[in-house]
Structures are given as structure tokens and as C-alpha cells.
Design a protein around this motif. Structure first.
Motif, mmCIF file in Angstrom:
data_model
loop_
_atom_site.group_PDB
_atom_site.id
_atom_site.type_symbol
_atom_site.label_atom_id
_atom_site.label_comp_id
_atom_site.label_asym_id
_atom_site.label_seq_id
_atom_site.Cartn_x
_atom_site.Cartn_y
_atom_site.Cartn_z
ATOM 1 N N UNK A 275 -16.396 16.408 -1.175
ATOM 2 C CA UNK A 275 -16.205 15.745 0.120
ATOM 3 C C UNK A 275 -14.726 15.390 0.314
ATOM 4 N N UNK A 276 -13.986 15.411 -0.779
ATOM 5 C CA UNK A 276 -12.568 15.028 -0.829
ATOM 6 C C UNK A 276 -12.424 13.582 -0.355
ATOM 7 N N UNK B 176 -2.911 -0.420 1.810
ATOM 8 C CA UNK B 176 -1.765 -1.330 1.674
ATOM 9 C C UNK B 176 -2.108 -2.611 0.924
ATOM 10 N N UNK B 177 -3.237 -2.626 0.223
ATOM 11 C CA UNK B 177 -3.614 -3.822 -0.518
ATOM 12 C C UNK B 177 -4.603 -3.516 -1.620
ATOM 13 N N UNK B 178 -5.172 -4.578 -2.169
ATOM 14 C CA UNK B 178 -6.225 -4.439 -3.184
ATOM 15 C C UNK B 178 -7.133 -5.654 -3.085
ATOM 16 N N UNK B 179 -8.224 -5.619 -3.807
ATOM 17 C CA UNK B 179 -9.205 -6.689 -3.720
ATOM 18 C C UNK B 179 -8.760 -7.979 -4.383
ATOM 19 N N UNK B 180 -9.320 -9.051 -3.908
ATOM 20 C CA UNK B 180 -9.068 -10.361 -4.520
ATOM 21 C C UNK B 180 -9.727 -10.412 -5.901
ATOM 22 N N UNK C 284 -3.890 13.654 -4.299
ATOM 23 C CA UNK C 284 -3.266 13.080 -3.104
ATOM 24 C C UNK C 284 -4.065 13.338 -1.840
ATOM 25 N N UNK C 285 -4.729 14.485 -1.769
ATOM 26 C CA UNK C 285 -5.435 14.842 -0.535
ATOM 27 C C UNK C 285 -6.750 14.081 -0.358
ATOM 28 N N UNK D 233 -5.067 9.165 3.657
ATOM 29 C CA UNK D 233 -4.888 9.991 2.456
ATOM 30 C C UNK D 233 -4.386 9.147 1.283
ATOM 31 N N UNK D 234 -4.950 9.370 0.121
ATOM 32 C CA UNK D 234 -4.544 8.615 -1.055
ATOM 33 C C UNK D 234 -3.073 8.853 -1.376
#
Length: 256
Positions: free
Chosen positions: A127-128, A139-143, A164-165, A213-214
Motif C-alpha cells: 500500500x506504500x 512535524x511532531x511526535x506523540x506525548x 522515503x516514498x 511522504x515520510x
């Protein structure tokens, strides 16, 4: 290569619902179940029937609709083994390193503790797509409700290693707030500045900021770059342990 359709839609206050559908087989997978109504509407609008739920972690805003959707569709529910007793309707417990065949859809389970101890993410290579729920946001991460900075930094490095894709899908629409914090951390990052403009436009137009995209996240998300010398310098922490840099960024984000 089989074709897949993905529906992304709002649930609750700021959650996302995500459904992956394989037209050739009819396999239809919800990643988490934040709220019954929006998920049922998304399915009915497209003529899909839910077959599976992949649960990332035990928090109520990710499992609230498990029981109702299982009763309505007979969906099979997967979820993290470390939280098996707190996942409603769980049929199959999974752990990092497991490779699932979900009615023809390959799903790789990645341990991503930090937000909760048992949190997992799901990578679907065909599924990519990566479904990172509350571990990685744009632009962030979990608490860090349960885990340590070292634990979360290890989790983020596992996700960063994916191609990356890969398209990143997250559990919440937090990107605009994340963007304000990210710019304060890394003000000289031109790629980040462009992403911030894009996010501002999307939100003004009431459009989702995901998926993304990652590879773009690797360039713009400071929480994926705690070991980058340029970011360390921007933080005034040149040569520091990346875990310490990550912890300082996460502490700063907690104030936004």
C-alpha cells in the motif's frame, strides 16, 4: 501490483479515521476505531464492508468503536499483545516483527512504545503506507504518557528507517501546532518553512494536512532529526546525546 484505496476522514474532535480497501478482494481494514458514526458513513458512502480492524494502542479515542463495529460487520480485530486486556473485541494479539497476511494485505507490525508502552504501528509495503497513530505525527511526535524519551526516540528511528516514498498517516490533526513548535526549534530549515506554508494553506481551506511522504518528514520533522548535527546546533546542544536532544524538544512541545 494490487491497487488499494485509502479513505482518511475526521473523527471526534481531532482524530483521523483511516480505512484501507482492496477492490480486488473486498478486504477493508480500519486502522483504529475512534468513533462509530464517521467510520460507518465512510464505508457506506463507498460501498465497502469492514473486514478487519488494526488497533495501535489502548487509548479510548482509538478503540471506542471496536465493539460496535465488530457487532455490525463481524470484523476481526488485531492489537498489541502488551495491551491485550485493554483492547475491546481483540481476536489476535500482535508484536513488533510480526508479518501479517490480512486477507491478502501484507502488514508489518512495528513496536513503537513511548506514547503507551504497548503502542504498535502498521506498515503496509504494498500500500506504500505507514499508520503511526500517536507515535509519529507530521512535524511532531506523540506525548510521552508512559514511555521514556529513550524509548520514543528508538521508536521514531524504526519508523525513520522505512522508505522515503512511504505515505505517513497519523492518529490526529496536530500539524499546525506542531509546525509552530518545529519552526521555533529549527528556524533555518528551508524545507520546514515550505511545509509550514503548505500546512497554513491547507488549514485555512479546512483540508487535512495528511498524508505526507515520510521522506518529507525526515527533512522537516525535528523529532526525526535529534541526531542531526545541524539541529543539535540549532538547539544549542552540539555534540549532545540524541536522547537528550529529543527530550529537550519534547519538553518544549509540551508547552504549545
Amino acid at each position: 501490483m494490487p491497487r488499494f484505496d485509502i479513505a482518511l476522514f475526521p473523527c471526534r474532535t481531532d482524530n483521523f479515521g483511516a480505512i484501507v480497501h482492496a477492490p480486488e478482494t473486498g478486504t477493508t481494514i480500519a486502522v483504529d476505531a475512534p468513533e462509530e458514526g464517521p467510520i460507518v458513513r465512510a464505508l457506506e458512502e463507498r460501498g465497502w464492508r469492514l473486514t478487519h480492524i488494526l488497533t495501535t494502542h489502548r487509548h479510548a479515542d482509538h478503540v471506542e468503536a471496536n465493539a460496535a463495529l465488530k457487532a455490525r460487520y463481524g470484523a476481526t480485530i488485531y492489537g498489541p499483545a502488551r495491551e491485550r486486556d485493554q483492547i475491546p473485541g481483540l481476536d489476535h494479539a500482535v508484536s513488533g516483527g510480526d508479518v501479517l497476511d490480512v486477507s491478502g494485505v501484507r502488514v508489518e507490525v512495528i513496536d513503537t512504545p513511548g506514547h503507551t508502552i504497548g503502542h504498535v504501528s502498521y506498515y503496509m509495503p504494498d500500500v506504500v503506507a505507514l499508520f503511526a497513530a500517536d507515535t509519529l505525527f507530521s512535524l511532531g511526535c506523540g506525548r510521552l504518557f508512559e514511555g521514556t524519551p529513550a524509548m520514543m526516540w528508538d521508536s521514531l528511528q524504526r519508523l525513520r528507517a522505512l522508505p522515503d516514498e512511504t505515505m505517513l498517516y497519523c492518529g490526529h490533526e496536530y500539524t499546525a501546532t506542531n509546525a509552530r513548535c518545529a519552526v521555533s526549534i529549527d528556524p533555518g530549515n528551508l524545507a520546514l518553512q515550505e511545509r509550514v506554508k503548505e500546512v497554513e494553506t491547507l488549514r485555512v481551506e479546512h483540508r487535512a494536512t495528511l498524508p505526507v511522504p515520510l521522506g518529507q518528514e525526515k527533512r522537516t520533522n525535528p523529532f526525526l532529526r535529534a541526531d542531526d548535527p545541524d539541529l543539535m546546533e540549532a538547539m544549542g546542544m552540539a555534540g549532545a546525546d540524541p536522547v537528550e536532544v529529543f527530550a529537550a524538544m519534547r519538553k518544549k512541545r509540551d508547552t504549545y
